[in-house]
Design a protein around this motif. Structure first.
Motif: not given
Length: 529
Positions: A226-243
């Motif tokens: 789950s925790f690997n996928h959470i970090m991937e979810t954040i990285e692959e999101s459309g959020l700004s790089s700093l966020y």
């Protein structure tokens, strides 16, 4: 249909009546919401309990799974697929909600156009629950970082059903640990509107004696899924790089603090070989998701763990962990860029190192007032500010006056005391009695800084017991700059009024007092009528 309430059920006959009673007693009309109970092959009489309630009301539906799923993930997915409501609320089979919860949830969700909405949690039967996100009051559109939502990744929230289905957000059946965190993080990252309600006790989380899953053993690769996928979810999101970076840091801080990872490695729960397996999977997680920049955003108590885990050296990690308990001021080597460094040494035939690690988390502090003198024009505050790891360092202390309403700070940086562990500040009231905009309470802090490291403490609660007595003849002249038109005054037990303080042609009254709740020192500035 407005709301679907989804309840995964497994051997919950003892508690289920409380959960269902909270639903049949809702202020929302029963025709406007449905309750889907998904029985995960219970071996007690949970089904009979549900059927009893189905005879009383007509908005409860029972789904019987043919095979036990091993957790609440798939039953929740069943409820999502069957949901007729515009929104779906996930409720555990031993929790309950406030009587107005559904009505308040739906009204706010429609008003705010919410994708995710949740209300104040209440712990029951000694259960601890997150609270920091509720201190801001009601939030129509909360921010994940600003409002601490990363500390509330339990699924006990209400979600817009179309939002879930359009994004294909379901509970991952491969996730045996943290499946709720993965689902909720996916929703939070993608949601346009996240609403938080703090005006009512919405959801009661009940502690049960047999609910501690941390006692169960999971293989390390399953744990990290789950925790690997959470970090991937954040990285692959459309959020700004700093966020993204700050959100990863916030989640990783929560993960390292609350998960069983460090507990498994540092306790006797696992064999040495199992610990090596867990450390190996930890290294993979770090290599894939944790950069040096990200480590720098985390508290120091996690630095050594991540740095040594990246080396995949279990013996070294265990040894350094034990040495953390022996850190003292003599082992502090430097303070730089906000970090306190300590030296760690060990030399044996098969394990040797001589390295520095950050130890900010081990630096404790204490603050004490020896004296407060109030004169007609000037105030003198003396005391001690002790920091356990920095007694050999030249720490610079400042007195900080903070305007409570605006947060504006006035710094008094001339410390008359000779020692870095002591302070003596003298200041004119007109330092903070500036104009009509700066009236109101000013709170008092002492701040010690060195090498970018800053420790701030509120001033007043810890103070000398005879501080409240009148000044003696021997103490007269202690502040020669004070006006002699009135005698110097020691701060009384509750408050003292200082009259006729002039600033830019206006006259002010200053009241020095100890706050009622926390017993700290403050100055209240008022324009003289």
């Amino acid at each position: 249909m407005k709301i679907t309430v989804a309840i995964p059920i497994y051997n919950a006959a003892r508690h289920l009546n409380v959960t269902l009673d909270s639903l049949i007693n809702q202020t929302m009309d029963s025709r406007e919401f449905e309750v889907i109970c998904v029985n995960d092959v219970s071996t007690d009489n949970s089904i009979d309990v549900v059927k009893t309630y189905m005879e009383k009301v007509n908005n409860i539906k029972l789904i019987n799974r043919k095979e036990n799923s091993g957790g609440p993930m798939l039953p929740r997915n069943d409820a999502i697929n069957e949901a007729k409501g515009e929104y779906i609320l996930f409720l555990d089979n031993d929790d309950f909600i406030g009587e107005e919860a559904l009505e308040k949830f739906y009204t706010s969700a429609k008003e705010c156009k919410s994708d995710v909405i949740f209300g104040k949690y209440v712990g029951a039967n000694g259960r601890g629950v997150p609270q920091s996100m509720f201190k801001y009051g009601n939030l129509k559109n909360a921010d994940i970082l600003k409002h601490n939502l990363v500390f509330s990744l339990a699924p006990h929230k209400m979600f817009k059903v179309d939002f879930i289905k359009q994004n294909n957000f379901y509970f991952d059946k491969k996730a045996v640990v943290g499946e709720d965190q993965l689902f909720v993080m996916q929703c939070l990252v993608k949601a346009n509107v996240i609403t938080v309600l703090s005006d009512y006790e919405y959801y009661y989380v009940v502690k049960r004696g047999d609910e501690n899953l941390s006692l169960k053993y999971f293989p390390a690769n399953n744990f990290f899924y789950s925790f690997n996928h959470i970090m991937e979810t954040i990285e692959e999101s459309g959020l700004s790089s700093l966020y993204k970076l700050k959100l990863k840091a916030a989640f990783l801080n929560r993960f390292l603090h609350a998960s069983r990872l460090r507990g498994h490695i540092f306790s006797n729960l696992l064999t040495y070989e199992q610990k090596k397996d867990w450390l190996n999977e930890t290294k993979k997680f770090i290599d894939n998701h944790v950069t040096d920049e990200l480590i720098g955003l985390l508290p120091s108590r996690f630095h050594y763990f991540l740095l040594i885990a990246r080396e995949n050296d279990l013996r070294k990690l265990l040894m350094v962990h034990n040495q953390m308990e022996t850190v003292n001021p003599n082992k502090v080597t430097r303070v730089e860029n906000g970090w306190i460094y300590s030296n760690f040494k060990y030399t044996q035939k098969y394990l040797a190192y001589d390295e520095e690690y950050t130890v900010n988390h081990l630096n404790t502090s204490d603050i004490y007032i020896d004296g407060i003198i109030l004169g007609e024009d000037l105030c003198e505050i003396t005391g001690q500010f002790y920091q356990s790891l920095l007694i050999n360092m030249n720490v610079e202390n400042e007195l900080i006056l903070v305007h409570r309403k605006t947060g504006i700070e006035k710094r008094i940086n001339y410390n008359e005391a000779n020692s870095s562990n002591q302070f003596k500040f003298t200041f004119n009231y007109r330092e903070f009695v500036l104009n009509k905009e700066m009236v109101g309470p000013w709170d008092v802090f002492i701040e010690g800084s060195i090498g970018g490291y800053v420790k701030r403490r509120r001033l007043g609660k810890a103070r000398k017991t005879d501080l409240l007595e009148n000044v003696s003849e021997d103490n007269k002249g202690i502040m020669p700059k004070l006006s002699q038109s009135n005698k110097e005054k020691f701060l009384p037990k509750k408050e003292i009024m200082l009259d006729n303080i002039n600033s830019f042609g206006e006259n002010y009254i200053v009241k020095a007092y100890f706050t009622k709740k926390h017993d700290n020192l403050s100055f209240d500035v008022k324009l003289k009528p």
